[in-house]
Design a protein around this motif. Structure first.
Motif, PDB file in Angstrom:
ATOM      1  N   GLY A  56       0.933  -1.104   0.088  1.00  0.00           N
ATOM      2  CA  GLY A  56      -0.003  -0.004  -0.018  1.00  0.00           C
ATOM      3  C   GLY A  56       0.753   1.375  -0.082  1.00  0.00           C
ATOM      4  O   GLY A  56       1.741   1.485  -0.888  1.00  0.00           O
ATOM      5  N   LYS A  57       0.883   2.055   0.974  1.00  0.00           N
ATOM      6  CA  LYS A  57       1.452   3.432   1.217  1.00  0.00           C
ATOM      7  C   LYS A  57       2.764   3.161   2.088  1.00  0.00           C
ATOM      8  O   LYS A  57       3.359   3.980   2.531  1.00  0.00           O
ATOM      9  CB  LYS A  57       0.708   4.218   1.597  1.00  0.00           C
ATOM     10  N   HIS A  71       5.989   4.244   6.970  1.00  0.00           N
ATOM     11  CA  HIS A  71       4.823   4.918   6.391  1.00  0.00           C
ATOM     12  C   HIS A  71       4.966   6.476   6.720  1.00  0.00           C
ATOM     13  O   HIS A  71       5.122   6.980   7.694  1.00  0.00           O
ATOM     14  CB  HIS A  71       3.600   4.364   7.405  1.00  0.00           C
ATOM     15  N   LEU A  72       5.007   7.050   5.420  1.00  0.00           N
ATOM     16  CA  LEU A  72       5.494   8.461   5.504  1.00  0.00           C
ATOM     17  C   LEU A  72       4.290   9.455   5.909  1.00  0.00           C
ATOM     18  O   LEU A  72       5.064  10.786   6.136  1.00  0.00           O
ATOM     19  CB  LEU A  72       6.012   8.717   4.179  1.00  0.00           C
ATOM     20  N   SER A  73       3.223   8.956   6.292  1.00  0.00           N
ATOM     21  CA  SER A  73       1.830   9.682   6.713  1.00  0.00           C
ATOM     22  C   SER A  73       1.720  10.768   5.872  1.00  0.00           C
ATOM     23  O   SER A  73       1.961  11.056   4.532  1.00  0.00           O
ATOM     24  CB  SER A  73       2.226   9.873   8.239  1.00  0.00           C
ATOM     25  N   ARG A  74       1.234  11.971   6.216  1.00  0.00           N
ATOM     26  CA  ARG A  74       0.961  13.279   5.688  1.00  0.00           C
ATOM     27  C   ARG A  74       2.030  14.275   5.134  1.00  0.00           C
ATOM     28  O   ARG A  74       2.155  14.524   4.157  1.00  0.00           O
ATOM     29  CB  ARG A  74      -0.269  14.041   6.377  1.00  0.00           C
ATOM     30  N   ARG A 122       3.692  12.242  12.541  1.00  0.00           N
ATOM     31  CA  ARG A 122       3.008  11.163  12.316  1.00  0.00           C
ATOM     32  C   ARG A 122       3.876   9.848  11.269  1.00  0.00           C
ATOM     33  O   ARG A 122       3.334   8.696  11.373  1.00  0.00           O
ATOM     34  CB  ARG A 122       1.597  11.258  11.578  1.00  0.00           C
ATOM     35  N   LEU A 123       4.974  10.384  11.145  1.00  0.00           N
ATOM     36  CA  LEU A 123       5.702   9.642  10.611  1.00  0.00           C
ATOM     37  C   LEU A 123       6.190   8.363  11.362  1.00  0.00           C
ATOM     38  O   LEU A 123       6.509   8.367  12.594  1.00  0.00           O
ATOM     39  CB  LEU A 123       7.164  10.314   9.956  1.00  0.00           C
ATOM     40  N   ALA A 124       6.117   7.104  10.803  1.00  0.00           N
ATOM     41  CA  ALA A 124       6.392   5.845  11.658  1.00  0.00           C
ATOM     42  C   ALA A 124       7.419   4.932  11.114  1.00  0.00           C
ATOM     43  O   ALA A 124       7.333   4.991   9.774  1.00  0.00           O
ATOM     44  CB  ALA A 124       5.016   5.137  11.787  1.00  0.00           C
TER      45      ALA A 124
END
Length: 285
Positions: A56-57, A71-74, A122-124
């Protein structure tokens, strides 16, 4: 937010530039990005990068028996650096969250950074043996470019929600976010407020594949630093509020919520009728 085309382009960029390299030092600049603590990032040092994956992303590099997944988030992004500073970066308020130093077979010492703009962090990052240990990956629906026409129809028939929400629900279809859903719905000539289980899924399936395939083809091969700009340049409705639709010439409209918005063309998608915008409705009271 990076979506399937950008993350796939980053995957292929890393596949070309990082596979075969050995991980050197891993600098954790923002401890909050780490969502796992065992194994430690130090255990990746000296490991060969043997593969790069996308779910996915989510984006990940395989380091020996482990995966480093993000997950790079927003507001997140991946930045490639040919000649990084030798000294470890100092924790601070800048965008840098994590840096991975590499040693390539050509005796070069590049690095890649994970950065995040904005105040909402929000980067994880996860370090796992199996990608499905990442909760978001375990819950993913089929990939938007791999789902079959029949499976896509079955997913929509069971989705009692607006089509905009359905195709951005990662548990139903993986990889599509706010921007490309605007483009897909415009190409399919569908209102974002149409109910998912009431539409003919065939034209939407074709539009989804066409939009994502074209965007991926256009972005793959670009330097990581140029991907954001290339993404924006290919948009027909997203982030183009007030501009003429390139298909019909109607003015592109926007629906706004508390922390996001989406765009659509009334001429192509809603029979010329504007959709209810809660923000404007409040202003007109």
């Amino acid at each position: 937010m990076p979506e399937l085309p950008e993350v796939e382009a980053l995957r292929r960029f890393l596949e070309t530039n990082a596979v075969g390299a050995v991980i050197g030092r891993v600098d954790i600049v923002a401890l909050s990005v780490l969502k796992t603590f065992d194994p430690s990032p130090t255990e990746l040092q000296g490991r060969d990068i043997t593969a790069v994956g996308r779910w996915g992303k989510h984006l990940g590099v395989r380091c020996g028996e482990h995966w480093l997944i993000t997950h790079l988030s927003r507001g997140g992004w991946l930045r490639w650096i040919d000649n990084p500073a030798v000294a470890p970066p100092k924790p601070g308020r800048g965008p840098l969250a994590l840096r991975v130093h590499l040693f390539t077979p050509e005796a070069e010492t590049p690095a890649f950074d994970l950065t995040e703009a904005g105040t909402k962090k929000r980067l994880a990052v996860w370090i796992v043996k199996d990608p499905k240990e990442v909760p978001g990956i375990a819950r993913l629906g089929p990939d938007a470019l791999e789902v079959s026409r029949e499976e896509f129809g079955e997913i929509l028939s069971g989705a009692s929600q607006r089509i905009k929400n359905a195709i951005t629900d990662q548990m139903l279809i993986a990889g599509v976010g706010n921007a490309y859903s605007d483009e897909i719905l415009h190409a399919a000539k569908l209102s974002p407020f149409a109910m998912a289980n009431k539409i003919d899924p065939g034209p939407l399936y074709d539009a989804m594949r066409d939009v994502l395939t074209e965007a991926t083809s256009r972005l793959v091969g670009e330097d990581a630093a140029r991907l954001k700009g290339e993404k924006r340049s290919g948009m027909k409705v997203h982030a183009r509020t007030g501009l003429p639709c390139p298909v019909c010439g109607e003015t592109i409209c926007e629906v706004s919520y508390a922390d996001k918005s989406f765009q659509y063309c009334p001429g192509c998608q809603t029979g010329g009728k504007p959709l209810a915008d809660r923000r404007m409705s409040r202003l007109l009271k």
